[in-house]
Design an enzyme around this catalytic site. Structure first.
Site, PDB file in Angstrom:
ATOM      1  CB  SER A 175      -0.884   0.000   1.244  1.00  0.00           C
ATOM      2  OG  SER A 175      -1.445   1.279   1.437  1.00  0.00           O
TER       3      SER A 175
ATOM      4  CE1 TYR B  97      -3.541  -2.830   5.437  1.00  0.00           C
ATOM      5  CE2 TYR B  97      -3.036  -0.644   4.601  1.00  0.00           C
ATOM      6  CZ  TYR B  97      -3.400  -1.949   4.368  1.00  0.00           C
ATOM      7  OH  TYR B  97      -3.626  -2.375   3.092  1.00  0.00           O
TER       8      TYR B  97
HETATM    9  N1  LIG Z   1      -8.744  -2.783  -0.236  1.00  0.00           N
HETATM   10  C1  LIG Z   1      -7.863  -1.804  -0.361  1.00  0.00           C
HETATM   11  O1  LIG Z   1      -8.214  -0.613  -0.591  1.00  0.00           O
HETATM   12  C2  LIG Z   1      -6.391  -2.102  -0.248  1.00  0.00           C
HETATM   13  C3  LIG Z   1      -5.479  -1.046  -0.469  1.00  0.00           C
HETATM   14  C4  LIG Z   1      -4.120  -1.319  -0.386  1.00  0.00           C
HETATM   15  C5  LIG Z   1      -3.690  -2.598  -0.116  1.00  0.00           C
HETATM   16  N2  LIG Z   1      -4.604  -3.602   0.127  1.00  0.00           N
HETATM   17  C6  LIG Z   1      -4.077  -4.931   0.418  1.00  0.00           C
HETATM   18  O2  LIG Z   1      -4.649  -5.890  -0.442  1.00  0.00           O
HETATM   19  C7  LIG Z   1      -4.621  -7.177   0.192  1.00  0.00           C
HETATM   20  C8  LIG Z   1      -5.985  -7.799   0.083  1.00  0.00           C
HETATM   21  O3  LIG Z   1      -6.874  -6.975   0.802  1.00  0.00           O
HETATM   22  P1  LIG Z   1      -8.418  -6.894   0.472  1.00  0.00           P
HETATM   23  O4  LIG Z   1      -8.766  -5.448   0.354  1.00  0.00           O
HETATM   24  O5  LIG Z   1      -8.726  -7.825  -0.661  1.00  0.00           O
HETATM   25  O6  LIG Z   1      -8.984  -7.379   1.859  1.00  0.00           O
HETATM   26  P2  LIG Z   1     -10.127  -8.438   2.201  1.00  0.00           P
HETATM   27  O7  LIG Z   1     -11.250  -8.304   1.240  1.00  0.00           O
HETATM   28  O8  LIG Z   1     -10.399  -8.219   3.644  1.00  0.00           O
HETATM   29  O9  LIG Z   1      -9.429  -9.820   1.947  1.00  0.00           O
HETATM   30  C9  LIG Z   1      -8.399 -10.269   2.776  1.00  0.00           C
HETATM   31  C10 LIG Z   1      -8.158 -11.723   2.460  1.00  0.00           C
HETATM   32  O10 LIG Z   1      -7.096 -12.175   3.272  1.00  0.00           O
HETATM   33  C11 LIG Z   1      -7.499 -13.389   3.874  1.00  0.00           C
HETATM   34  N3  LIG Z   1      -6.854 -13.493   5.173  1.00  0.00           N
HETATM   35  C12 LIG Z   1      -6.911 -12.632   6.213  1.00  0.00           C
HETATM   36  N4  LIG Z   1      -6.190 -13.071   7.238  1.00  0.00           N
HETATM   37  C13 LIG Z   1      -5.661 -14.254   6.844  1.00  0.00           C
HETATM   38  C14 LIG Z   1      -4.819 -15.198   7.476  1.00  0.00           C
HETATM   39  N5  LIG Z   1      -4.362 -14.995   8.699  1.00  0.00           N
HETATM   40  N6  LIG Z   1      -4.447 -16.283   6.760  1.00  0.00           N
HETATM   41  C15 LIG Z   1      -4.878 -16.469   5.502  1.00  0.00           C
HETATM   42  N7  LIG Z   1      -5.689 -15.599   4.850  1.00  0.00           N
HETATM   43  C16 LIG Z   1      -6.072 -14.517   5.526  1.00  0.00           C
HETATM   44  C17 LIG Z   1      -9.005 -13.297   4.019  1.00  0.00           C
HETATM   45  O11 LIG Z   1      -9.528 -14.606   4.065  1.00  0.00           O
HETATM   46  P3  LIG Z   1     -11.023 -14.886   4.591  1.00  0.00           P
HETATM   47  O12 LIG Z   1     -11.956 -14.275   3.612  1.00  0.00           O
HETATM   48  O13 LIG Z   1     -11.063 -16.383   4.623  1.00  0.00           O
HETATM   49  O14 LIG Z   1     -11.109 -14.237   5.940  1.00  0.00           O
HETATM   50  C18 LIG Z   1      -9.382 -12.594   2.724  1.00  0.00           C
HETATM   51  O15 LIG Z   1      -9.536 -13.482   1.646  1.00  0.00           O
HETATM   52  C19 LIG Z   1      -4.179  -6.924   1.630  1.00  0.00           C
HETATM   53  O16 LIG Z   1      -2.800  -7.214   1.719  1.00  0.00           O
HETATM   54  C20 LIG Z   1      -4.422  -5.428   1.818  1.00  0.00           C
HETATM   55  O17 LIG Z   1      -3.592  -4.880   2.790  1.00  0.00           O
HETATM   56  C21 LIG Z   1      -5.940  -3.391   0.044  1.00  0.00           C
END
Ligand SMILES: NC(=O)c1ccc[n+]([C@@H]2O[C@H](COP(=O)([O-])OP(=O)(O)OC[C@H]3O[C@@H](n4cnc5c(N)ncnc54)[C@H](OP(=O)(O)O)[C@@H]3O)[C@@H](O)[C@H]2O)c1
Length: 165
Positions: free
Chosen positions: A23, A83
């Site tokens: 990020s 974060y």
């Molecule tokens: N969304 C944004 O705006 C944004 C911006 C910058 C970076 N990111 C990064 O993008 C990545 C994905 O985020 P997202 O937005 O897609 O979030 P999300 O929708 O909350 O998805 C997170 C995923 O990670 C899995 N997860 C969480 N804890 C875990 C663990 N301990 N072991 C294995 N799997 C785990 C969750 O599985 P379950 O569904 O089974 O719980 C879910 O599939 C993250 O690294 C986040 O920091 C997101």
């Protein structure tokens, strides 16, 4: 996980690729979000100083301060501090691993980069954000599928463009 995956990736005939999801909040020197501790900021940015120990020390120090309730915004990133520090660690580790992996022989090359997907409509953001999951994934997929001859390594991207750490 990266350490566990590398032996499997050795078998790739092409340059294998690791893409870390990070990020912009994890920038060392972001305009709106930066580490207040100037000495730590400098050490994180200098390749000579960057080490697993430095990354671990940073995380341990923040966790200790958080436990004791003594952490302050003067020292750490101001926005989403916990974060941001986790993404700072991902970014620093990406640079460190890129250096470590850079002298592998032909046929065993591994490239590692990281990217920011933008503000994405996912569970993490409560389905807010301004891009879809598909759009957010674009740069990551692009990095994973760069042509074989591309040796991009240890860089940070957003919207398919390199950005600074
Ligand atoms: N969304 C944004 O705006 C944004 C911006 C910058 C970076 N990111 C990064 O993008 C990545 C994905 O985020 P997202 O937005 O897609 O979030 P999300 O929708 O909350 O998805 C997170 C995923 O990670 C899995 N997860 C969480 N804890 C875990 C663990 N301990 N072991 C294995 N799997 C785990 C969750 O599985 P379950 O569904 O089974 O719980 C879910 O599939 C993250 O690294 C986040 O920091 C997101």
């Amino acid at each position: 996980m990266i350490d566990a995956m590398i032996p499997l990736m050795k078998r790739s005939a092409y340059g294998a690729r690791i893409v870390n999801v990070s990020s912009r909040l994890g920038r060392v020197n972001g305009r709106r979000n930066r580490i207040g501790d100037v000495s730590l900021r400098d050490r994180l940015l200098k390749d000579d100083c960057l080490s697993e120990q430095l990354i671990d020390e940073m995380i341990t120090k923040f966790l200790e301060q958080a436990k004791q309730g003594t952490w302050s915004l003067n020292e750490w990133p101001q926005m989403y501090t916990d974060y941001s520090i986790s993404k700072l660690a991902v970014n620093a580790y990406t640079r460190l691993m890129a250096r470590r992996l850079s002298d592998r022989p032909e046929g065993q090359k591994i490239y590692i980069n990281c990217f920011c997907p933008g503000w994405v409509k996912t569970a993490m953001t409560g389905w807010e954000g301004n891009v879809s999951a598909e759009e957010g994934a674009d740069t990551g997929i692009w990095l994973a599928l760069l042509p074989q001859e591309t040796d991009t390594n240890g860089k940070f991207f957003a919207e398919r463009c390199e950005i600074s750490f």
